[in-house]
Design a protein around this motif. Structure first.
Motif, PDB file in Angstrom:
ATOM      1  N   GLY A 318       0.801  -1.222   0.000  1.00  0.00           N
ATOM      2  CA  GLY A 318       0.000   0.000   0.000  1.00  0.00           C
ATOM      3  C   GLY A 318       0.835   1.274   0.000  1.00  0.00           C
ATOM      4  N   GLU A 319       2.160   1.146   0.046  1.00  0.00           N
ATOM      5  CA  GLU A 319       2.996   2.353   0.084  1.00  0.00           C
ATOM      6  C   GLU A 319       4.372   2.098  -0.512  1.00  0.00           C
ATOM      7  OE1 GLU A 319       3.846   3.874   4.017  1.00  0.00           O
ATOM      8  OE2 GLU A 319       5.156   5.445   3.238  1.00  0.00           O
ATOM      9  N   VAL A 320       4.850   3.089  -1.238  1.00  0.00           N
ATOM     10  CA  VAL A 320       6.213   3.124  -1.761  1.00  0.00           C
ATOM     11  C   VAL A 320       6.803   4.442  -1.276  1.00  0.00           C
ATOM     12  CG1 VAL A 320       7.627   3.175  -3.849  1.00  0.00           C
ATOM     13  CG2 VAL A 320       5.339   2.190  -3.934  1.00  0.00           C
ATOM     14  N   ASP A 342      12.213   5.010  12.458  1.00  0.00           N
ATOM     15  CA  ASP A 342      12.902   4.026  11.620  1.00  0.00           C
ATOM     16  C   ASP A 342      12.444   4.082  10.158  1.00  0.00           C
ATOM     17  OD1 ASP A 342      14.454   3.195  13.754  1.00  0.00           O
ATOM     18  OD2 ASP A 342      12.979   1.711  14.392  1.00  0.00           O
ATOM     19  N   GLU A 343      11.174   4.427   9.915  1.00  0.00           N
ATOM     20  CA  GLU A 343      10.717   4.454   8.518  1.00  0.00           C
ATOM     21  C   GLU A 343      11.352   5.626   7.782  1.00  0.00           C
ATOM     22  OE1 GLU A 343       6.848   5.270   7.137  1.00  0.00           O
ATOM     23  OE2 GLU A 343       6.655   7.132   8.223  1.00  0.00           O
ATOM     24  N   ASN A 344      11.870   6.604   8.549  1.00  0.00           N
ATOM     25  CA  ASN A 344      12.525   7.738   7.914  1.00  0.00           C
ATOM     26  C   ASN A 344      14.027   7.544   7.788  1.00  0.00           C
ATOM     27  OD1 ASN A 344      10.489   9.855   7.297  1.00  0.00           O
ATOM     28  ND2 ASN A 344       9.952   9.454   9.414  1.00  0.00           N
ATOM     29  N   CYS A 347      14.590   4.098   2.463  1.00  0.00           N
ATOM     30  CA  CYS A 347      13.487   3.801   1.555  1.00  0.00           C
ATOM     31  C   CYS A 347      12.683   2.652   2.149  1.00  0.00           C
ATOM     32  CB  CYS A 347      14.022   3.337   0.201  1.00  0.00           C
ATOM     33  SG  CYS A 347      14.544   4.682  -0.849  1.00  0.00           S
ATOM     34  N   HIS A 348      11.365   2.754   2.071  1.00  0.00           N
ATOM     35  CA  HIS A 348      10.566   1.655   2.594  1.00  0.00           C
ATOM     36  C   HIS A 348       9.354   1.363   1.733  1.00  0.00           C
ATOM     37  CE1 HIS A 348       9.146   5.353   4.641  1.00  0.00           C
ATOM     38  NE2 HIS A 348       7.947   4.823   4.523  1.00  0.00           N
ATOM     39  N   LEU A 349       8.770   0.213   2.026  1.00  0.00           N
ATOM     40  CA  LEU A 349       7.512  -0.194   1.424  1.00  0.00           C
ATOM     41  C   LEU A 349       6.600  -0.529   2.592  1.00  0.00           C
ATOM     42  CD1 LEU A 349       9.023  -2.707  -1.158  1.00  0.00           C
ATOM     43  CD2 LEU A 349       8.168  -0.417  -1.684  1.00  0.00           C
ATOM     44  N   ALA A 350       5.290  -0.595   2.361  1.00  0.00           N
ATOM     45  CA  ALA A 350       4.391  -1.052   3.424  1.00  0.00           C
ATOM     46  C   ALA A 350       3.386  -1.999   2.816  1.00  0.00           C
ATOM     47  CB  ALA A 350       3.678   0.120   4.074  1.00  0.00           C
ATOM     48  N   PHE A 351       3.083  -3.077   3.542  1.00  0.00           N
ATOM     49  CA  PHE A 351       1.942  -3.889   3.108  1.00  0.00           C
ATOM     50  C   PHE A 351       0.715  -3.422   3.885  1.00  0.00           C
ATOM     51  CE2 PHE A 351       2.043  -6.680   6.823  1.00  0.00           C
ATOM     52  CZ  PHE A 351       3.395  -6.874   7.089  1.00  0.00           C
ATOM     53  N   THR A 380      -4.757  -2.785   8.126  1.00  0.00           N
ATOM     54  CA  THR A 380      -3.431  -2.654   8.695  1.00  0.00           C
ATOM     55  C   THR A 380      -2.504  -1.904   7.733  1.00  0.00           C
ATOM     56  OG1 THR A 380      -1.640  -3.868   9.787  1.00  0.00           O
ATOM     57  CG2 THR A 380      -2.603  -4.895   7.863  1.00  0.00           C
ATOM     58  N   HIS A 381      -1.366  -1.499   8.230  1.00  0.00           N
ATOM     59  CA  HIS A 381      -0.367  -0.814   7.404  1.00  0.00           C
ATOM     60  C   HIS A 381       0.977  -1.016   8.110  1.00  0.00           C
ATOM     61  CE1 HIS A 381       1.171   2.574   4.791  1.00  0.00           C
ATOM     62  NE2 HIS A 381       2.057   2.605   5.770  1.00  0.00           N
ATOM     63  N   VAL A 382       1.850  -1.807   7.522  1.00  0.00           N
ATOM     64  CA  VAL A 382       3.124  -2.128   8.168  1.00  0.00           C
ATOM     65  C   VAL A 382       4.284  -1.737   7.256  1.00  0.00           C
ATOM     66  CG1 VAL A 382       4.559  -3.963   9.143  1.00  0.00           C
ATOM     67  CG2 VAL A 382       2.076  -4.045   9.435  1.00  0.00           C
ATOM     68  N   ASP A 383       5.099  -0.788   7.725  1.00  0.00           N
ATOM     69  CA  ASP A 383       6.248  -0.313   6.950  1.00  0.00           C
ATOM     70  C   ASP A 383       7.459  -1.208   7.190  1.00  0.00           C
ATOM     71  OD1 ASP A 383       5.333   2.476   6.032  1.00  0.00           O
ATOM     72  OD2 ASP A 383       4.880   2.509   8.164  1.00  0.00           O
ATOM     73  N   PHE A 384       8.206  -1.489   6.154  1.00  0.00           N
ATOM     74  CA  PHE A 384       9.487  -2.189   6.340  1.00  0.00           C
ATOM     75  C   PHE A 384      10.536  -1.559   5.430  1.00  0.00           C
ATOM     76  CE2 PHE A 384       9.219  -4.827   2.479  1.00  0.00           C
ATOM     77  CZ  PHE A 384       7.850  -4.804   2.228  1.00  0.00           C
TER      78      PHE A 384
END
Ligand code: ZN
Ligand code: ZN
Length: 413
Positions: A318-320, A342-344, A347-351, A380-384
């Motif tokens: 859901g996120e790039v 940490d997400e900053n 570069c991350h993606l999120a499901f 849900t929204h989880v950044d990695f």
């Protein structure tokens, strides 16, 4: 002791209220806080009234009570969401209260809690609070997330320090990445950063890339298609009335949504992922037509699998988000065990859930229209994190031109 602590804390409160929420005269901000952060919360309350707030609503929670509930309450409690809690969300939505939430929770708060309880609570609260959080993610009112250190958190981040020393170290780190020096100018510094970010956002929006291809030496080779009329955002966002606000402080990212059914290949995580107090390490995800078809983690794989299994939408991205490897947060070299920071770092993606504002007109689309436009839907929204020192991202335009977006971990423009 931190030098000029009170001046810095006050500068921080003003930053959250004036840049984060950008409270307008006559509004009623709501502040979500913990009993432990009363000092900062009170400064924020005053700063809201200084801006002409009509009223300020504070909702204090307490980590200890939350933990006791998860461990000791009747299991059936987690299957339903109390109506009085839902009523509060509905009222805030009706009033369009700007929402400031302060986080600093114990990263291990839910450690040892039966995962079924956490999942049941997530499933019950999801539909009940959906209208509120839909409006929030659609930026119908201003909102901002900021942080406050707690001792447990500080000692987790700085394992060789104890008590006050650890707290001071975490405060120093937070002030530094929030560009707070005690000179009272953090508000101006963030306004300048927002303006610089807006220029990059415009460039990306003008390219309207069809897809992005990620590669690095970890073995990442991922192609992410972007929706038609996608919108990149960063630093500032705005409400339908045109009131600008900064949803995250700190923030370094420029983000949009991928097409939920347009992701293919493998992506390796660049940093561990902290989830409900558990760490997931050394993992990769495989995608086919957008769906996560395989997962492997060196540690904590079951927690990652459980999160991906929350609902149908959590099996898709859901996120790039683009963050330079040389970002202030990355440069501190600190793993904060907190997504806001940490997400900053990279570069991350999120499901999970996509922000509706990532497609032109997305805020006013029905759920079906959003999905058709490419926006993923989930509770849900989880950044990695996927950004490494050698990350390359190449954008392909609709007429087939290949434009470097990231070279060696940093923006190419
Ligand atoms: Zn992000
Ligand atoms: Zn995110």
């Amino acid at each position: 002791m931190i030098q000029d602590f009170e001046a810095k804390l006050n500068e921080y409160a003003r930053l959250l209220v004036e840049v984060g929420l950008n409270v307008q005269p006559g509004q009623t901000p709501s502040i979500e806080s913990d009993v432990e952060y009363a000092q900062l919360t009170r400064l924020c309350v005053s700063a809201c009234y200084d801006r002409g707030a009509r009223d300020v609503v504070v909702n204090y929670r307490d980590d200890f009570t939350v933990q006791e509930q998860y461990l000791r309450a009747d299991a059936a409690v987690f299957d339903e969401y109390p109506s009085y809690l839902k009523a509060r969300y509905d009222w805030c939505l009706e009033q369009k209260c700007p929402r400031l939430s302060l986080t600093g929770s114990d990263p291990e708060l839910l450690k040892g809690v039966e995962p079924a309880r956490i999942q049941a609570r997530r499933r019950a609260s999801g539909p009940a609070t959906r209208p509120y959080f839909d409006a929030l993610t659609a930026n119908k009112f201003q909102w901002c997330v900021g942080a406050y250190p707690t001792q447990v958190w500080a000692e987790k981040v700085f394992p060789d320090k104890k008590g006050e020393d650890a707290m001071d170290a975490l405060w120093d780190a937070i002030f530094s990445v929030c560009r707070i020096t005690g000179d009272g100018r953090a508000v101006e510094r963030w306004k300048e950063f927002a303006a610089a970010t807006a220029k990059r956002v415009k460039l990306l929006n003008d390219y309207q890339f069809q897809s992005l291809r990620y590669t690095n030496s970890l073995g990442t080779d991922l192609t992410v298609r972007l929706p038609e009329n996608h919108v990149w955002g960063g630093a500032n966002d705005h409400t339908p009335d045109g009131v600008e606000f900064m949803p995250n402080i700190p923030t370094e990212e420029i983000f949009t949504a991928p097409r939920w059914d347009g992701v293919d290949g493998r992506v390796y995580a660049a940093l561990p992922l902290a989830m409900d107090g558990n760490l997931v390490k050394d993992f990769y995800l495989d995608f086919k037509d957008g769906r996560i078809v395989d997962v492997h983690a060196g540690e904590g794989e079951q927690f990652l699998r459980q999160a991906i299994d929350t609902d149908e939408g959590s099996h898709y991205l859901g996120e790039v988000a683009l963050v330079p490897y040389d970002s202030p947060i990355r440069n501190t070299g600190i793993l904060f065990y907190e997504t806001l920071f940490d997400e900053n770092a990279s570069c991350h993606l999120a499901f999970g859930e996509a922000y509706p504002s990532c497609v032109k007109g997305g805020e006013d689309m029905s759920e079906e229209e959003q999905k058709a436009a490419g926006l993923n839907r989930s509770d849900t929204h989880v950044d990695f994190m996927v950004g490494t020192r050698d990350l390359s991202i190449v954008g392909t335009t609709h007429d087939g031109r290949e434009i470097p977006v990231f070279v060696n971990g940093n923006f190419a423009f």
